[in-house]
Design a protein around this motif. Structure first.
Motif, mmCIF file in Angstrom:
data_model
loop_
_atom_site.group_PDB
_atom_site.id
_atom_site.type_symbol
_atom_site.label_atom_id
_atom_site.label_comp_id
_atom_site.label_asym_id
_atom_site.label_seq_id
_atom_site.Cartn_x
_atom_site.Cartn_y
_atom_site.Cartn_z
ATOM 1 N N HIS A 39 0.855 -1.191 0.000
ATOM 2 C CA HIS A 39 0.000 0.000 0.000
ATOM 3 C C HIS A 39 0.891 1.240 0.000
ATOM 4 C CE1 HIS A 39 0.885 -0.557 4.274
ATOM 5 N NE2 HIS A 39 0.474 0.677 4.529
ATOM 6 N N ASP A 43 6.010 4.634 4.741
ATOM 7 C CA ASP A 43 6.904 3.656 5.375
ATOM 8 C C ASP A 43 6.948 2.322 4.613
ATOM 9 O OD1 ASP A 43 4.228 3.574 6.333
ATOM 10 O OD2 ASP A 43 4.815 2.263 7.988
ATOM 11 N N HIS A 44 6.086 2.174 3.595
ATOM 12 C CA HIS A 44 6.080 0.951 2.791
ATOM 13 C C HIS A 44 6.551 1.189 1.357
ATOM 14 C CE1 HIS A 44 3.860 -1.536 5.783
ATOM 15 N NE2 HIS A 44 3.631 -0.316 6.240
ATOM 16 N N ASP A 151 0.363 -3.832 6.945
ATOM 17 C CA ASP A 151 -0.534 -3.191 7.922
ATOM 18 C C ASP A 151 -1.968 -3.700 7.723
ATOM 19 O OD1 ASP A 151 1.517 -1.681 8.958
ATOM 20 O OD2 ASP A 151 1.162 0.004 7.604
ATOM 21 N N HIS A 174 -0.486 -0.957 13.893
ATOM 22 C CA HIS A 174 -1.778 -0.270 13.767
ATOM 23 C C HIS A 174 -2.965 -1.059 14.304
ATOM 24 C CE1 HIS A 174 0.285 2.663 11.348
ATOM 25 N NE2 HIS A 174 0.763 1.695 10.591
ATOM 26 N N HIS A 195 7.582 -4.066 12.332
ATOM 27 C CA HIS A 195 7.014 -2.740 12.076
ATOM 28 C C HIS A 195 6.726 -1.955 13.364
ATOM 29 C CE1 HIS A 195 4.284 0.312 10.518
ATOM 30 N NE2 HIS A 195 4.395 -0.130 9.286
HETATM 31 ZN ZN LIG Z 1 3.115 0.823 7.940
#
Ligand SMILES: [Zn+2]
Ligand SMILES: [Zn+2]
Length: 223
Positions: A39, A43-44, A151, A174, A195
């Motif tokens: 996604h 951070d990805h 996530d 998350h 993560h």
């Molecule tokens: Zn993330």
């Protein structure tokens, strides 16, 4: 996360520092066949720009498959804006959608995830073009099965997979701690928390049956 299966090297997500880690682990230049982005949170994906530039400077030859969750054309425009003109590269980049990764890599099954749904109201209200797409991945090879969640919000999306896994890599930041702990109740698979951990999760782990391992940059697992 680097995965080697059936002689293919696949990178799942590409956060900040990815280029440096590829160099450090000798996975640079022609090694990686495909990069699969789950996604579009920075951070990805933010590391992809430096990774592409590094491959360009290394005069990479091998075609690279780059799977993006959505908005391929907008992403290409973004690269042009950064003067990262893929048409000038010494290697070809095949841009494809993450949902179609299984067509090229039969070992990888993308699982649509609920991670971006919390933006649905905002995106609608402001008539934004974002498609709210995010994926987890089931990776099957030589009779072994790995789930990489990336996530996610609700463990329910994995209901039909959890009992048959060998390894689960959980992006844990998350999701409610109580949902993370549920993994240990449902599955006997080896579980790696990745993560970053919320304070709530750190506290929960103190009292839960200790079945989780914490990821480390250098952790390498053979199945
Ligand atoms: Zn993330
Ligand atoms: Zn995210």
């Amino acid at each position: 996360m680097w995965v080697n299966c059936s002689s293919t090297n696949i990178l799942f997500d590409c956060g900040e520092g990815a280029a440096k880690q590829l160099l450090r682990n000798k996975l640079d230049n022609n090694v990686i066949d495909s990069i699969v982005i789950s996604h579009f949170h920075p951070d990805h994906v933010s590391g992809i720009f430096m990774v592409l530039q590094m491959f360009y400077l290394q005069k990479r030859k091998k075609t690279l498959n780059l799977y993006l969750p959505e908005k391929i054309n907008e992403f290409k425009n973004f690269l042009d804006m950064f003067y990262t003109f893929t048409s000038r590269f010494s290697f070809k980049v095949n841009f494809k959608l993450t949902k179609n990764v299984n067509a090229d890599h039969q070992q990888i099954h993308p699982i649509p995830s609920d991670h971006m749904q919390s933006y649905a109201g905002f995106v609608k209200k402001h008539s934004l073009p974002n498609e709210l797409l995010s994926y987890s991945f089931l990776i099957s090879d030589s009779g072994k099965k790995i789930l990489y969640t990336s996530d996610f919000l609700d463990i329910k999306i994995y209901d039909k997979y959890l009992r048959k896994l060998d390894l689960i890599i959980i992006d844990a930041l998350h999701t409610k701690a109580s949902d993370i702990i549920k993994f240990a109740e449902i599955t006997n698979a080896r579980m790696i928390l990745n993560h970053g951990l919320s304070e709530e999760l750190k506290n929960s782990l103190k009292t839960s049956i200790k079945k989780f391992e914490i990821a480390d940059e250098k952790l390498e697992i053979s199945l």
